[in-house]
Design a protein around this motif. Sequence first.
Motif, PDB file in Angstrom:
ATOM      1  N   VAL A  73       0.923  -1.637  -0.194  1.00 20.86           N
ATOM      2  CA  VAL A  73      -0.063  -0.262  -0.027  1.00 20.86           C
ATOM      3  C   VAL A  73       0.939   1.235  -0.207  1.00 20.86           C
ATOM      4  O   VAL A  73       2.156   0.984   0.379  1.00 20.86           O
ATOM      5  CB  VAL A  73      -1.043  -0.097   1.487  1.00 20.86           C
ATOM      6  N   VAL A  74       0.233   2.407  -0.849  1.00 23.40           N
ATOM      7  CA  VAL A  74       1.325   3.570  -0.610  1.00 23.40           C
ATOM      8  C   VAL A  74       0.579   4.879   0.450  1.00 23.40           C
ATOM      9  O   VAL A  74      -0.468   4.511   0.666  1.00 23.40           O
ATOM     10  CB  VAL A  74       0.963   4.218  -2.093  1.00 23.40           C
ATOM     11  N   LEU A  75       1.380   4.952   0.600  1.00 25.83           N
ATOM     12  CA  LEU A  75       0.738   6.074   2.452  1.00 25.83           C
ATOM     13  C   LEU A  75       1.762   7.039   2.263  1.00 25.83           C
ATOM     14  O   LEU A  75       2.229   7.659   1.711  1.00 25.83           O
ATOM     15  CB  LEU A  75       1.204   5.812   3.560  1.00 25.83           C
ATOM     16  N   ASP A  76       0.294   8.363   2.820  1.00 23.41           N
ATOM     17  CA  ASP A  76       1.405  10.097   2.539  1.00 23.41           C
ATOM     18  C   ASP A  76       2.193   9.658   3.226  1.00 23.41           C
ATOM     19  O   ASP A  76       2.689   8.371   4.101  1.00 23.41           O
ATOM     20  CB  ASP A  76       0.363  11.174   3.190  1.00 23.41           C
ATOM     21  N   LYS A  77       3.503  10.447   3.075  1.00 26.51           N
ATOM     22  CA  LYS A  77       4.722   9.857   3.943  1.00 26.51           C
ATOM     23  C   LYS A  77       4.276  10.147   5.437  1.00 26.51           C
ATOM     24  O   LYS A  77       5.015   9.289   5.526  1.00 26.51           O
ATOM     25  CB  LYS A  77       6.289  11.333   3.252  1.00 26.51           C
ATOM     26  N   PRO A  78       3.597  11.751   5.588  1.00 27.14           N
ATOM     27  CA  PRO A  78       3.863  11.508   7.427  1.00 27.14           C
ATOM     28  C   PRO A  78       2.969  10.183   7.530  1.00 27.14           C
ATOM     29  O   PRO A  78       3.243   9.683   9.511  1.00 27.14           O
ATOM     30  CB  PRO A  78       3.098  12.567   7.580  1.00 27.14           C
ATOM     31  N   ASP A  79       2.317   9.640   7.602  1.00 28.21           N
ATOM     32  CA  ASP A  79       1.890   8.465   8.166  1.00 28.21           C
ATOM     33  C   ASP A  79       2.697   7.441   7.726  1.00 28.21           C
ATOM     34  O   ASP A  79       2.548   6.140   8.846  1.00 28.21           O
ATOM     35  CB  ASP A  79       0.590   8.067   7.336  1.00 28.21           C
ATOM     36  N   TRP A  80       2.891   7.389   6.379  1.00 30.98           N
ATOM     37  CA  TRP A  80       4.391   5.892   7.017  1.00 30.98           C
ATOM     38  C   TRP A  80       5.308   6.153   7.517  1.00 30.98           C
ATOM     39  O   TRP A  80       5.508   5.585   8.370  1.00 30.98           O
ATOM     40  CB  TRP A  80       5.201   6.235   5.348  1.00 30.98           C
ATOM     41  N   ASP A  81       5.798   7.455   7.980  1.00 25.86           N
ATOM     42  CA  ASP A  81       6.718   7.962   9.482  1.00 25.86           C
ATOM     43  C   ASP A  81       5.873   7.062  10.596  1.00 25.86           C
ATOM     44  O   ASP A  81       6.938   6.968  11.058  1.00 25.86           O
ATOM     45  CB  ASP A  81       6.750   9.583   9.093  1.00 25.86           C
ATOM     46  N   THR A  82       4.984   7.728  10.720  1.00 30.64           N
ATOM     47  CA  THR A  82       4.466   7.388  11.701  1.00 30.64           C
ATOM     48  C   THR A  82       4.085   5.797  12.047  1.00 30.64           C
ATOM     49  O   THR A  82       4.534   5.347  13.312  1.00 30.64           O
ATOM     50  CB  THR A  82       2.910   8.091  12.064  1.00 30.64           C
ATOM     51  N   LEU A  83       3.876   4.932  10.951  1.00 29.30           N
ATOM     52  CA  LEU A  83       3.805   3.622  11.071  1.00 29.30           C
ATOM     53  C   LEU A  83       5.356   3.376  11.039  1.00 29.30           C
ATOM     54  O   LEU A  83       5.715   2.547  12.096  1.00 29.30           O
ATOM     55  CB  LEU A  83       2.776   2.683  10.040  1.00 29.30           C
ATOM     56  N   ALA A  84       6.341   3.426  10.342  1.00 28.62           N
ATOM     57  CA  ALA A  84       7.823   3.113  10.662  1.00 28.62           C
ATOM     58  C   ALA A  84       8.634   2.829  11.673  1.00 28.62           C
ATOM     59  O   ALA A  84       8.728   2.108  12.508  1.00 28.62           O
ATOM     60  CB  ALA A  84       8.076   4.006   9.585  1.00 28.62           C
ATOM     61  N   GLU A  85       7.892   3.876  12.739  1.00 31.18           N
ATOM     62  CA  GLU A  85       8.456   4.471  14.248  1.00 31.18           C
ATOM     63  C   GLU A  85       7.872   3.264  14.845  1.00 31.18           C
ATOM     64  O   GLU A  85       8.355   2.450  15.842  1.00 31.18           O
ATOM     65  CB  GLU A  85       7.999   6.362  14.536  1.00 31.18           C
ATOM     66  N   LYS A  86       6.998   3.503  14.473  1.00 31.39           N
ATOM     67  CA  LYS A  86       5.531   1.911  15.565  1.00 31.39           C
ATOM     68  C   LYS A  86       6.175   0.778  15.130  1.00 31.39           C
ATOM     69  O   LYS A  86       6.350  -0.242  16.132  1.00 31.39           O
ATOM     70  CB  LYS A  86       3.711   2.208  15.178  1.00 31.39           C
ATOM     71  N   LEU A  87       6.228   0.093  14.107  1.00 35.00           N
ATOM     72  CA  LEU A  87       6.937  -0.598  13.936  1.00 35.00           C
ATOM     73  C   LEU A  87       8.040  -0.739  14.319  1.00 35.00           C
ATOM     74  O   LEU A  87       8.885  -1.806  14.461  1.00 35.00           O
ATOM     75  CB  LEU A  87       6.678  -1.742  11.926  1.00 35.00           C
ATOM     76  N   GLN A  88       9.057  -0.509  14.305  1.00 32.94           N
ATOM     77  CA  GLN A  88      10.724  -0.253  14.318  1.00 32.94           C
ATOM     78  C   GLN A  88      10.730  -0.380  15.943  1.00 32.94           C
ATOM     79  O   GLN A  88      11.018  -0.933  16.740  1.00 32.94           O
ATOM     80  CB  GLN A  88      11.338   1.155  14.490  1.00 32.94           C
ATOM     81  N   ALA A  89       9.616  -0.027  17.322  1.00 32.41           N
ATOM     82  CA  ALA A  89       9.397   0.175  18.431  1.00 32.41           C
ATOM     83  C   ALA A  89       8.842  -1.160  18.924  1.00 32.41           C
ATOM     84  O   ALA A  89       9.015  -1.589  19.544  1.00 32.41           O
ATOM     85  CB  ALA A  89       9.047   1.499  18.957  1.00 32.41           C
ATOM     86  N   SER A  90       8.094  -1.358  17.839  1.00 33.21           N
ATOM     87  CA  SER A  90       7.632  -2.509  18.311  1.00 33.21           C
ATOM     88  C   SER A  90       8.344  -4.129  18.025  1.00 33.21           C
ATOM     89  O   SER A  90       7.891  -5.106  18.677  1.00 33.21           O
ATOM     90  CB  SER A  90       6.140  -3.173  17.831  1.00 33.21           C
TER      91      SER A  90
END
Length: 136
Positions: A73-90
């Motif tokens: 899926v393609v997300l807007d960059k701010p949403d991608w950044d938020t998800l990337a941080e969440k996945l890395q933290a998890s």
Amino acid sequence: MSVFHLAYHVTDLTAAREFYGDLLGCAEGRSTETWVDFDFFGHQISLHLGTPFETTNTGKVGDHMVPMPHLGVVLDKPDWDTLAEKLQASGVEFVLPPTTRFAGEPGEQSTMFFRDPSGNPIEIKGFSRTSGIFAA
């Protein structure tokens, strides 16, 4: 814009609910004891109990070989950044960790590849400008 529907197998619905619902933040839809629907960033996925499809690392992305086929899926960059941080933290194990490709070129994008608990590969892309999605 059309909404796609994709149905595929998972081995455990509880683990799928935790991953897609709790971790990725996808709203759960209808379900039975053998399948569950999710709103996958505005699209419908249906996860059915069964044997996941076979994948091979045959997709060349830069210098990396990534799993094919895969859901993305393609997300807007701010949403991608938020998800990337969440996945890395998890502690998600990445096939390809969050990175930016084609910097300064048409189609500049951020991307990450990972697998769900059943081994299904997922790619999430982030674009600062949607005009870059199909840029050559």
